[in-house]
Design a protein around this motif. Sequence first.
Motif, PDB file in Angstrom:
ATOM      1  N   GLN A 132     -19.870 -11.160   4.383  1.00 33.54           N
ATOM      2  CA  GLN A 132     -20.960 -11.957   3.621  1.00 33.54           C
ATOM      3  C   GLN A 132     -22.285 -11.118   3.158  1.00 33.54           C
ATOM      4  N   THR A 133     -22.460 -10.122   3.995  1.00 33.82           N
ATOM      5  CA  THR A 133     -23.558  -9.232   3.935  1.00 33.82           C
ATOM      6  C   THR A 133     -23.500  -8.249   2.818  1.00 33.82           C
ATOM      7  N   LYS A 134     -22.221  -7.509   2.729  1.00 35.82           N
ATOM      8  CA  LYS A 134     -21.957  -6.399   1.857  1.00 35.82           C
ATOM      9  C   LYS A 134     -23.031  -5.528   1.658  1.00 35.82           C
ATOM     10  N   ALA A 135     -23.333  -4.740   2.707  1.00 32.92           N
ATOM     11  CA  ALA A 135     -24.454  -3.874   2.529  1.00 32.92           C
ATOM     12  C   ALA A 135     -23.979  -2.709   1.761  1.00 32.92           C
ATOM     13  N   PRO A 136     -24.819  -2.303   0.990  1.00 30.82           N
ATOM     14  CA  PRO A 136     -24.583  -1.338  -0.121  1.00 30.82           C
ATOM     15  C   PRO A 136     -23.898  -0.088   0.497  1.00 30.82           C
ATOM     16  N   ASP A 137     -24.517   0.507   1.504  1.00 31.38           N
ATOM     17  CA  ASP A 137     -24.254   1.805   2.177  1.00 31.38           C
ATOM     18  C   ASP A 137     -23.551   1.517   3.496  1.00 31.38           C
ATOM     19  N   ALA A 138     -22.645   0.389   3.593  1.00 30.94           N
ATOM     20  CA  ALA A 138     -21.770   0.378   4.806  1.00 30.94           C
ATOM     21  C   ALA A 138     -20.751   1.242   5.012  1.00 30.94           C
ATOM     22  N   ASP A 139     -20.470   2.089   4.054  1.00 29.98           N
ATOM     23  CA  ASP A 139     -19.573   3.247   4.485  1.00 29.98           C
ATOM     24  C   ASP A 139     -20.062   4.275   5.451  1.00 29.98           C
ATOM     25  N   LEU A 140     -21.516   4.244   5.710  1.00 33.83           N
ATOM     26  CA  LEU A 140     -22.027   5.063   6.610  1.00 33.83           C
ATOM     27  C   LEU A 140     -21.649   4.743   8.161  1.00 33.83           C
ATOM     28  N   PHE A 141     -20.875   3.594   8.256  1.00 35.40           N
ATOM     29  CA  PHE A 141     -20.982   3.239   9.483  1.00 35.40           C
ATOM     30  C   PHE A 141     -19.255   3.761   9.749  1.00 35.40           C
ATOM     31  N   VAL A 142     -18.519   4.445   9.024  1.00 36.54           N
ATOM     32  CA  VAL A 142     -17.258   4.831   9.106  1.00 36.54           C
ATOM     33  C   VAL A 142     -17.057   6.053  10.178  1.00 36.54           C
ATOM     34  N   GLY A 143     -16.392   6.079  10.956  1.00 35.53           N
ATOM     35  CA  GLY A 143     -16.318   6.872  12.257  1.00 35.53           C
ATOM     36  C   GLY A 143     -16.792   6.180  13.252  1.00 35.53           C
ATOM     37  N   ILE A 144     -17.676   5.288  13.330  1.00 30.23           N
ATOM     38  CA  ILE A 144     -17.665   4.341  14.501  1.00 30.23           C
ATOM     39  C   ILE A 144     -16.725   3.452  14.720  1.00 30.23           C
ATOM     40  N   HIS A 145     -16.049   3.318  16.064  1.00 26.64           N
ATOM     41  CA  HIS A 145     -14.678   2.859  16.039  1.00 26.64           C
ATOM     42  C   HIS A 145     -14.617   1.267  15.405  1.00 26.64           C
TER      43      HIS A 145
END
Length: 554
Positions: A132-145
Amino acid sequence: MDKLKHWETFLIGLLLCIGLAGCTVVQETVSPSDSKGVMTKNQVLNLSTSHPLTTLDTDKMSQFGRLNNTIEGLFSATGDGQTELALAKKVTLNKSRTTYTFTLWKDSYWSNGDLITANDFVYSWQRALTPQTKAPDADLFVGIHNARKILDGRLPATQLGVSAPSKFKLVVHLDHPMAELPQRLTYPLFGPQNERIAEKFGKRYGTKPQYQVYAGPFMVASTGNTKQHWHMVPNPHYWDREHVYLSRINVNVYHNLKKSWHAYQSGKLDEVRLWSQSNMKYYEKQAAYTARPYSKMVLLAYRTTGKNTTINQLLLQKTARLAISHAVNRQKLARASYGSTSLPAQGIVPAGLSRGQRGTADFAAAQPNQKTVAYQPKQAKKEWQTALKSAGVKHVTLSVSYLDAIYSAKLARKLKQQLESTLPGLTIKLKSRGWTVDEQAGPLEADLTILTQRAQYADPLAMLALYTRSSTANLGHWSNQTYDNLVAEASNATSFSTHRWQTLLKADGVLMAQQGVTPLLQPASTYLINPKLNGVQYNTVGTQSNFKEAYFVK
């Protein structure tokens, strides 16, 4: 201990910590030296922007601009692209370097007086990853479990590897070691959000100043704002309020360059951007002049899934993309658009973003396959003719999309001239597009798209990870398994080792050899700034200007 010595001590401690099985780094509280004896009484800063205030929801922003001064997270960036603890008092790493445990300060408050707790980070990070949020830079969280599984829709956001076992204890679990995690965490997207306020206002949250609260040194005033003006005032509950000197930051929207120029000349603005080449040359020796480089790259992305199968077949060829790259005279392109202070691309990683372990080697200068971004018109013609023949055509018209802004428009026109004059049988059709909050959300609407890609943290991985198969920033959907493997290997590194550095260089070499994207130039913005303004921290990565300790002298 002065501020510089404090940072050197902290950096040494962090480096030692990374090399140990498990340790704790504690940040010592240091008060920066004040200059109140030379400050003016009127501490009001007047700035300009070309974009109106559209949202105060950090999850909705692809660019934070002036609003980064209202946000603070676990780490903050220093002026040299390094990191220091901010809302976190200390951090502990486990033996495998896959778990970070942060202890928060117990006296940090939101602008409304609410206490900032570990749960505010848990809520913020989970919210950024929800569909629902679709943060544009959500890929930055990749690596967090579990972040990748959540982004792929295989798990709910509540399964993200972050928890708050107590009020001031935040635990972050990783899928693998991430040497660059502190650099990532300086980005405003990783800041906290007040769950009580977000739930209270629901859909109205962040739509207006009165529907948001702030953890940074400033907050957006809830009154006196219009479509053409908004302003920030000091956060009365900020933990370091004593060292926030500005009483107000006015941000005025100017769509007309002449109006902003006249406002600066009449003293109504303290900063104005120089747009024309003649102005840059005239003012470059004055005290008010500054050329401000930034870790971003203007590049070309290729659409290979359009309606025209012939064009798709053409642009799928590495030879065609190399021809386009070799046809660009980047030095002239930069001068004709962003100005002589901008740098021709040496690869996808911008200059000054990251240096080697000994602090001497700039990754950008060390990038392999720089010949693929060199101006070679004769070779470009041969490559282009080969690509046309393979696609079964002699003439082709390619659309080029560019942002409707002064620099982008100049660059697009010059690029059209260079490509058409060098590549036989090519016609370029320019298409402008409007600016939006999530401008790079895609999909691509033209055969070639001029984009500006920013490095969100101080590491080559910030740029290279954008072009893996699974990255949402990879709008052209270029794919190479060797490249993905190299980026994954560097992402899993436990420290900033020589091997990690070489792995990143190899990945860069693959991307450039294939021209999965074609980097054009690294822009540097030129400004006139009130010489009496002191204490501003200008960053080259992440967010640009930090006014926390800014002040005017007499």
